[in-house]
Design a protein around this motif. Sequence first.
Motif, PDB file in Angstrom:
ATOM      1  N   VAL A 143     -52.345 -11.556 -20.586  1.00 26.36           N
ATOM      2  CA  VAL A 143     -52.204 -11.511 -19.131  1.00 26.36           C
ATOM      3  C   VAL A 143     -52.613 -10.117 -18.682  1.00 26.36           C
ATOM      4  O   VAL A 143     -52.106  -9.110 -19.200  1.00 26.36           O
ATOM      5  CB  VAL A 143     -50.764 -11.813 -18.681  1.00 26.36           C
ATOM      6  CG1 VAL A 143     -50.626 -11.617 -17.173  1.00 26.36           C
ATOM      7  CG2 VAL A 143     -50.380 -13.236 -19.051  1.00 26.36           C
ATOM      8  N   VAL A 144     -53.541 -10.045 -17.746  1.00 27.46           N
ATOM      9  CA  VAL A 144     -53.994  -8.774 -17.194  1.00 27.46           C
ATOM     10  C   VAL A 144     -53.113  -8.450 -15.998  1.00 27.46           C
ATOM     11  O   VAL A 144     -53.017  -9.246 -15.055  1.00 27.46           O
ATOM     12  CB  VAL A 144     -55.476  -8.846 -16.779  1.00 27.46           C
ATOM     13  CG1 VAL A 144     -55.921  -7.513 -16.189  1.00 27.46           C
ATOM     14  CG2 VAL A 144     -56.342  -9.211 -17.982  1.00 27.46           C
ATOM     15  N   ALA A 145     -52.447  -7.296 -16.050  1.00 26.36           N
ATOM     16  CA  ALA A 145     -51.556  -6.875 -14.961  1.00 26.36           C
ATOM     17  C   ALA A 145     -52.248  -5.779 -14.162  1.00 26.36           C
ATOM     18  O   ALA A 145     -52.490  -4.686 -14.663  1.00 26.36           O
ATOM     19  CB  ALA A 145     -50.230  -6.366 -15.523  1.00 26.36           C
ATOM     20  N   ASP A 159     -55.234 -14.764 -17.850  1.00 23.70           N
ATOM     21  CA  ASP A 159     -54.556 -14.824 -16.557  1.00 23.70           C
ATOM     22  C   ASP A 159     -54.499 -13.416 -15.969  1.00 23.70           C
ATOM     23  O   ASP A 159     -54.400 -12.416 -16.692  1.00 23.70           O
ATOM     24  CB  ASP A 159     -53.140 -15.359 -16.730  1.00 23.70           C
ATOM     25  CG  ASP A 159     -53.116 -16.768 -17.300  1.00 23.70           C
ATOM     26  OD1 ASP A 159     -53.629 -17.676 -16.632  1.00 23.70           O
ATOM     27  OD2 ASP A 159     -52.606 -16.941 -18.420  1.00 23.70           O
ATOM     28  N   VAL A 160     -54.539 -13.325 -14.639  1.00 16.57           N
ATOM     29  CA  VAL A 160     -54.497 -12.039 -13.943  1.00 16.57           C
ATOM     30  C   VAL A 160     -53.425 -12.080 -12.862  1.00 16.57           C
ATOM     31  O   VAL A 160     -53.387 -13.019 -12.057  1.00 16.57           O
ATOM     32  CB  VAL A 160     -55.858 -11.693 -13.298  1.00 16.57           C
ATOM     33  CG1 VAL A 160     -55.782 -10.364 -12.551  1.00 16.57           C
ATOM     34  CG2 VAL A 160     -56.962 -11.646 -14.351  1.00 16.57           C
ATOM     35  N   VAL A 161     -52.558 -11.079 -12.860  1.00 18.92           N
ATOM     36  CA  VAL A 161     -51.585 -10.894 -11.778  1.00 18.92           C
ATOM     37  C   VAL A 161     -51.753  -9.457 -11.301  1.00 18.92           C
ATOM     38  O   VAL A 161     -51.586  -8.514 -12.078  1.00 18.92           O
ATOM     39  CB  VAL A 161     -50.140 -11.125 -12.239  1.00 18.92           C
ATOM     40  CG1 VAL A 161     -49.179 -10.922 -11.075  1.00 18.92           C
ATOM     41  CG2 VAL A 161     -49.976 -12.528 -12.820  1.00 18.92           C
ATOM     42  N   ALA A 162     -52.098  -9.275 -10.041  1.00 18.88           N
ATOM     43  CA  ALA A 162     -52.438  -7.933  -9.544  1.00 18.88           C
ATOM     44  C   ALA A 162     -51.977  -7.761  -8.112  1.00 18.88           C
ATOM     45  O   ALA A 162     -51.721  -8.738  -7.396  1.00 18.88           O
ATOM     46  CB  ALA A 162     -53.950  -7.707  -9.630  1.00 18.88           C
ATOM     47  N   GLY A 163     -51.888  -6.513  -7.700  1.00 20.82           N
ATOM     48  CA  GLY A 163     -51.699  -6.222  -6.295  1.00 20.82           C
ATOM     49  C   GLY A 163     -53.035  -6.347  -5.574  1.00 20.82           C
ATOM     50  O   GLY A 163     -54.102  -6.196  -6.169  1.00 20.82           O
TER      51      GLY A 163
END
Length: 333
Positions: A143-145, A159-163
């Motif tokens: 997961v890319v943060a 998967d990517v979760v970012a601002g």
Amino acid sequence: MAADPRPTIYDVAQRAGVSKSLVSLVLRGAPHVSDERRQAVLTAIAELGYRPSRAASVLASQKTRAVGVLIDDFRNPWFVELLAGLRSVLDPAGYTVSVADFQLETASGLNPVDGFLAQHADALVLAAEPPAELLRNVPVPVVVAGTRELGAGTLPGADVVAGDDDRGGELATHHLLGLGHTAVGHVSGLGGPAAHRRRGYERAMRAAGLEPLVAGAEGSTSEENGYAATSELLAGHAGLTGLVVANDVMAVGALAALSERGLAAPGGVAVVGYDNSPLAAYRHLALTSVDPHNREIGAEAARTLLARLRNPDGPPRHDLVEPSLVVRASTAI
């Protein structure tokens, strides 16, 4: 006098009056156990002081329940909230978190990704931008943060979760424009988050009919680069009245450059940082800063990772978290 032997899972089963396999089900949080039997097992565990053997669990399940987290720089406090968010979800799920600093590891000639894989981590959270060759053939979910520049074809299924860093750059710039500033510069740096924040700044400036003034885009995102880039902007644009800075650490350098010239915020040049890190809230800085909600990003990244472990073949997710602005004295009129 010899110490009492550590209680075993068999002792728990005997005390609770159930089978060893049922104790194992309770320890794994399996749903199909009656409340009465579950409570009997939990009571026996508490009375005996039993602690499950992680090594035995690994051997039985071939899973370590360990997650490796790769960050880009321990000196930048932005990741503290990210880790807190990750752990708020992973700890209750029975996962341990190990952290490696990409810059420190590679400076020592080590590959931190290989290090995590050698420890049989079940998954990785990537909060850094390592070269693509370090990420080839990673056999565990990733997961890319945060917003990262990883190169074309690198981790295409991650998967990517970012601002929403583009939106954050706009928020910071609109704040200064709304206060009446028109000569607003931007202190930037290398990397995905800085690039997107720069893009948001430039979009807001052009929409207002103003020329973007950027420095530092090819340098690091350190305090030193914040100082140098601010000095460059001041030397080239004497009428500068506002600064949008790519992160709070760089903003500390920017404030130092302003202070040396008698232009310290808020009486001189107004400054907006990014990350809403603990630095921003220090009373002697009182830095207005964009809050990307790193704790929420970390928690959502952890939930995404757990979902990926349950369903390895699902489509990749790309979630953006909306930022907000925390106004402090550095932009006071």
